[in-house]
Design an enzyme around this catalytic site. Structure first.
Site, PDB file in Angstrom:
ATOM      1  CG  ASP A  14       4.198  -7.102   0.589  1.00 59.38           C
ATOM      2  OD1 ASP A  14       2.683  -6.106   0.986  1.00 59.38           O
ATOM      3  OD2 ASP A  14       5.113  -7.971   1.474  1.00 59.38           O
ATOM      4  CG  ASP A 125       1.993  -6.973   6.721  1.00 59.39           C
ATOM      5  OD1 ASP A 125       2.247  -6.447   7.413  1.00 59.39           O
ATOM      6  OD2 ASP A 125       3.327  -6.134   6.110  1.00 59.39           O
ATOM      7  CG  HIS A 351       0.754  -3.060   3.252  1.00 62.70           C
ATOM      8  ND1 HIS A 351       0.004  -4.033   2.189  1.00 62.70           N
ATOM      9  CD2 HIS A 351       2.240  -3.076   3.285  1.00 62.70           C
ATOM     10  CE1 HIS A 351       0.679  -5.448   2.651  1.00 62.70           C
ATOM     11  NE2 HIS A 351       1.939  -5.074   3.244  1.00 62.70           N
TER      12      HIS A 351
END
Length: 897
Positions: A14, A125, A351
């Site tokens: 991320d 994810d 995300h």
């Protein structure tokens, strides 16, 4: 036959989440440097590393270490380092249809510079995945998808319900889109960390593998077992070769392999059983208890979703089509700048970013990025439109007239009331001393005016009293040119502006004065040719669809509830019913009322608890899972003000609303309610290349009292006779309340923690202060597809572009359409130039189960062909294309030889 344990080293990265971007990047640089060193080792058995499916990470690394570009390229060419196919690991539901395509196009385009792409639809994810993903992947030449969420294995010894209708007993399944396209789906049934930190020590390894092999075999349909050696921001495990040697010695009946997705999927496909479970459509954890869907990220920090909708519209619905129109008129297509804008925007699409589920520093930086891309898009659109306008022949403008070119960059004809600031007269500093210009312009009398189209037909308009303002031009061939202008706000109804085209209007001198807005005392009603709206004393309203005579009653009540959840999930506070504006009186003010538009304003003052009660802080600090929380709402109260502005214009199919909230409370959720009274079991919502049908009530496994959903642009309820569609501007969470057929749209959610694996305070997620929300309510006959009410819903907040120009000769006529099309119910999504050539690419999708035809033509110099989403030619030119049910169709237009 031996079972093979495929160990895939990776780190799910991320870019920003519980740490801001630059802090995460610091650790990513360490990971990459360690990885390069690991691959350099002589006789190294370290074979492969999967770089998380997103090419943006290479840009992040090379910004610091450009000197390592060649060694990284070599590792990719040698298929040791695996990249792509995406640019970023986006949230699937909160980024637009075209953003999902650009993400794949740009990611795969980036991989070309390095020689190899990992061709797997990688969603490790992603918080649920849209149902059209298999069709998109198949068009991109990808036949396998891997994902961590959305499908929960059920059955056999791991039964989680007593139903025989299992989602999938295996981690391997066939996943199909509504059109029938299918890919092999691989669920990370034991998560994408099931092979993390594999021990090299013999005793530790035995304990590790005894459990891990059993866990993997429980879900595997073949003798090929997948172990993901990594997790979120996982440092490199350098001892993998030794760990594999230990495992091989301990378990001689297994083949342990340091593998890649290329190798694993090839072996998997060769050993699949004849029949696998078929999963169809969206992956949204439908068959779970509903407490871990992460769906309420759709309402976390709504301001981010509003920014994203604004900028996505600017790029895909205005900038790209306008650049194509200008190219077709003889200009050049600025492909690299458009790609730069998209890349800049997509850095907000991962995300944990667009979902609003990171720490406050992340989302502050996101707003800055959004602002930057908006600046790029605005100057780009202004320059492209001005360049195109110079090619339009306005030489027949009446003396003293002002030409206005109105451009429609969408795939449907538009009728819209426009408001544009126009310059009645400009005086440059080069013409008069700048101190004298304002007085000169103030004192100069305004002539009477008339507005006409290019056929000379009079157009109804409103011209307000002018002001004098400073401004400047930036010419291509000289220094900046400052001036003062006498400016006025012009409003008029632009009717029948052709799709992918423009229409020219002229403000000309006439024997009449400036039209003034009249204040009219009137009852609490507004009306145009399509609808009638009657307001009640509490701001709710009855909406009548004039063609059918049907009325929806008491729409627009606001509802406030406590929220003791987090950025991921809503959990209603205990012990207090919802507080609503039902019966709360308001004062109404008509802001504007004339033949073009009616604008009504009213304000609620709502007394609500100031926060959650003291128990919530204790539960947060103890990391009590949101489902188990018992916190209620505070006994102390505060006022929040809700100012609603309602607009109904000529040509609109329903009223539009703007809510401004002065939010002075925390830990709560505010929704607007639309009780349709329609009795249905399902409803429709806009999703990615799909107007999806969803049930109003969940499956029996569902325990969460809340049954919220994602939407892109609208949600809609209908029966056999009537329907109501609520189109929104960045409001992406809704719920259907089946008791009275209510569409409940979330307009504000306030929470104070990230959630997930620790306690990360996020006070700015409370969204205190001034917040806004906008939507339009569209009544129609039948459902949103059959009535084609979706056209108005998709065009909501996609504005026409207006350019004031001068009198000049040009090669284009006053009204022109660059592309003509017969859509037969198709939904238009984009018009752009191809990524690697100047062919014009236009995309639509079929929202229905019926096969329809499509006819689209450019000018006689071009011929069409059918393409994939990657702009590869699949069918030769023809006059008419058959579009199958739910098909995404892209047509290319190339110059004839």
């Amino acid at each position: 036959m031996k079972k093979t344990a495929h160990i895939i080293s990776h780190s799910h990265w991320d870019r920003e989440w519980y740490l801001p971007f630059e802090k995460h990047r610091y650790y990513f640089i360490k990971l990459m440097n360690n990885l390069i060193e690991q691959f350099k080792k002589e006789g190294n058995a370290f074979q492969s590393f999967h770089l998380d499916g997103q090419t943006v990470l290479l840009e992040d690394y090379f910004a610091v270490h450009p000197e390592n570009r060649e060694i990284v390229k070599q590792l990719i060419e040698e298929k040791k380092l695996h990249i792509g196919p995406w640019y970023v690991l986006q949230d699937a539901f909160l980024t637009s249809s075209e953003a999902n395509i650009r993400n794949l196009q740009i990611g795969l385009n980036d991989t070309k510079a390095y020689g190899h792409a990992s061709k797997i639809g990688y969603f490790p994810d992603t918080f649920g995945i849209y149902g059209q993903a298999p069709q998109i992947l198949k068009q991109a030449g990808i036949d396998t998808a891997a994902f961590g969420r959305g499908v929960k294995p059920t059955g056999f010894n791991n039964t989680v319900s007593d139903t025989s209708n299992f989602e999938s007993p295996y981690s391997e399944m066939i996943w199909k889109s509504p059109d029938g396209s299918g890919v092999l789906g691989i669920l990370f049934a034991n998560w994408y960390s099931n092979g993390n930190e594999i021990p090299a020590d013999e005793e530790e390894a035995r304990a590790f593998w005894d459990k891990k092999l059993q866990d993997a075999e429980k879900y595997a349909s073949t003798n090929q077992l997948l172990f993901m050696n990594g997790c979120d921001h996982q440092p490199l495990q350098k001892t993998i070769p030794e760990a594999i040697e230990t495992a091989a010695a301990l378990y001689p009946d297994y083949n342990f392999k340091h593998s890649s997705f290329d190798e694993y999927t090839e072996a998997l496909k060769g050993s699949l059983p004849e029949k696998l479970q078929v999963i169809e459509g969206e992956l949204r954890n439908q068959r779970t208890d509903g407490w871990s869907t992460l769906v309420n990220t759709a309402s976390s920090r709504i301001y981010l979703k509003q920014w994203n909708n604004l900028v996505q519209n600017l790029l895909e619905k205005t900038a790209e089509p306008l650049a194509v129109m200008n190219y077709l008129a003889g200009g050049t297509y600025p492909r690299e700048y458009i790609r730069f804008m998209w890349k800049s925007l997509m850095k907000n699409h991962p995300h944990d970013s667009i979902c609003g589920c990171s720490v406050d520093e992340v989302h502050r930086e996101m707003v800055t990025r959004f602002e930057s891309v908006a600046q790029m898009g605005e100057v780009f659109v202004g320059e492209q439109a001005a360049e195109l306008t110079q090619k339009v022949d306005t030489s027949q403008t009446p003396e003293g007239g002002i030409p206005l070119v109105v451009m429609n960059t969408t795939g449907w004809e538009k009728n819209e009331v426009l408001t544009q600031i126009i310059d009645i007269e400009k005086v440059y500093f080069s013409q008069m001393h700048f101190e004298e210009i304002p007085d000169y312009l103030h004192e100069k009398e305004m002539p009477g005016n008339q507005l006409v189209d290019d056929q000379g037909h009079a157009i109804e308009f409103l011209l307000e009293n002018p002001t004098v303002e400073f401004d400047y031009d930036l010419p291509d061939d000289k220094f900046r040119q400052p001036f003062f202008a006498k400016r006025a706000k012009l409003s008029f109804f632009a009717e029948s502006v052709p799709s992918f085209g423009y229409k020219t209007f002229y403000l000309v001198p006439a024997d009449q004065q400036i039209q003034q807005q009249e204040e009219i005392q009137a009852s609490l009603e507004m009306e145009n040719e399509s609808v009638h709206v009657l307001f009640h004393e509490d701001g709710s309203y009855d909406l009548t669809h004039k063609q059918s005579g049907e009325t929806f009653y008491r729409l627009g009540i606001y509802e406030d509830t406590g929220d003791v959840g987090n950025e991921y999930m809503f959990k209603e506070a205990k012990g207090q019913d919802a507080i609503t504006t039902k019966g709360v009186p308001v004062e109404f003010i008509f802001v504007e009322r004339n033949a073009l538009r009616t604008v009504l304003e009213f304000t609620h003052t709502l007394s609500i608890p100031v926060s959650a009660d003291d128990r919530l802080a204790i539960e947060r600090n103890k990391l009590i899972w949101h489902k188990e929380r018992e916190a209620g709402r505070s006994s102390e109260r505060t006022n929040i003000t809700l100012r609603t502005v309602v607009t109904l214009e000529k040509g609109m199919k329903g009223p539009a609303f703007k809510l401004t909230v002065d939010n002075q409370a925390t830990d709560h959720r505010l929704r607007v309610l639309f009780p349709t009274g329609l009795e249905t079991e399902t409803h429709k919502a806009d999703s990615i290349f799909e107007i999806v049908t969803r049930p109003n009530t969940p499956e029996k496994e569902w325990e969460n009292p809340s049954f919220c959903h994602h939407q892109q642009r609208f949600a809609s309820l209908s029966d056999d006779k009537m329907g109501l569609t609520v189109a929104t501007d960045g409001l992406q969470e809704y719920e259907i309340l089946p008791a009275d057929g209510t569409i409940a749209v979330t307009v504000l959610r306030s929470t104070a923690e990230l959630g997930d694996w620790g306690y990360f305070p996020t006070p700015e997620a409370q969204c205190l202060g001034i917040q806004t929300a906008e939507w339009q309510v569209l009544p129609h006959e039948k459902d949103v597809i059959e009535s084609q009410a979706f056209v108005d819903a998709y065009q909501y907040k996609v504005a026409l572009t207006v350019i004031q120009t001068d009198t000049h000769e040009g090669t284009l006529p006053g009204t022109y359409q660059f592309v003509s099309s017969e859509l037969n119910g198709l939904v238009w999504t984009s018009m752009k130039a191809a990524e690697d050539r100047d062919d014009v690419m236009i995309r639509w999708f079929n929202p229905s189960e019926k096969k329809v035809s499509l006819k689209a033509t450019l000018n006689k110099e071009y011929q069409s062909y059918k393409s994939t989403i990657l702009e590869e030619k699949t069918n030769p030119s023809t006059d008419l294309y058959e579009v199958e049910k739910y098909e995404i169709i892209t047509l290319g237009f190339e110059k004839k030889e």
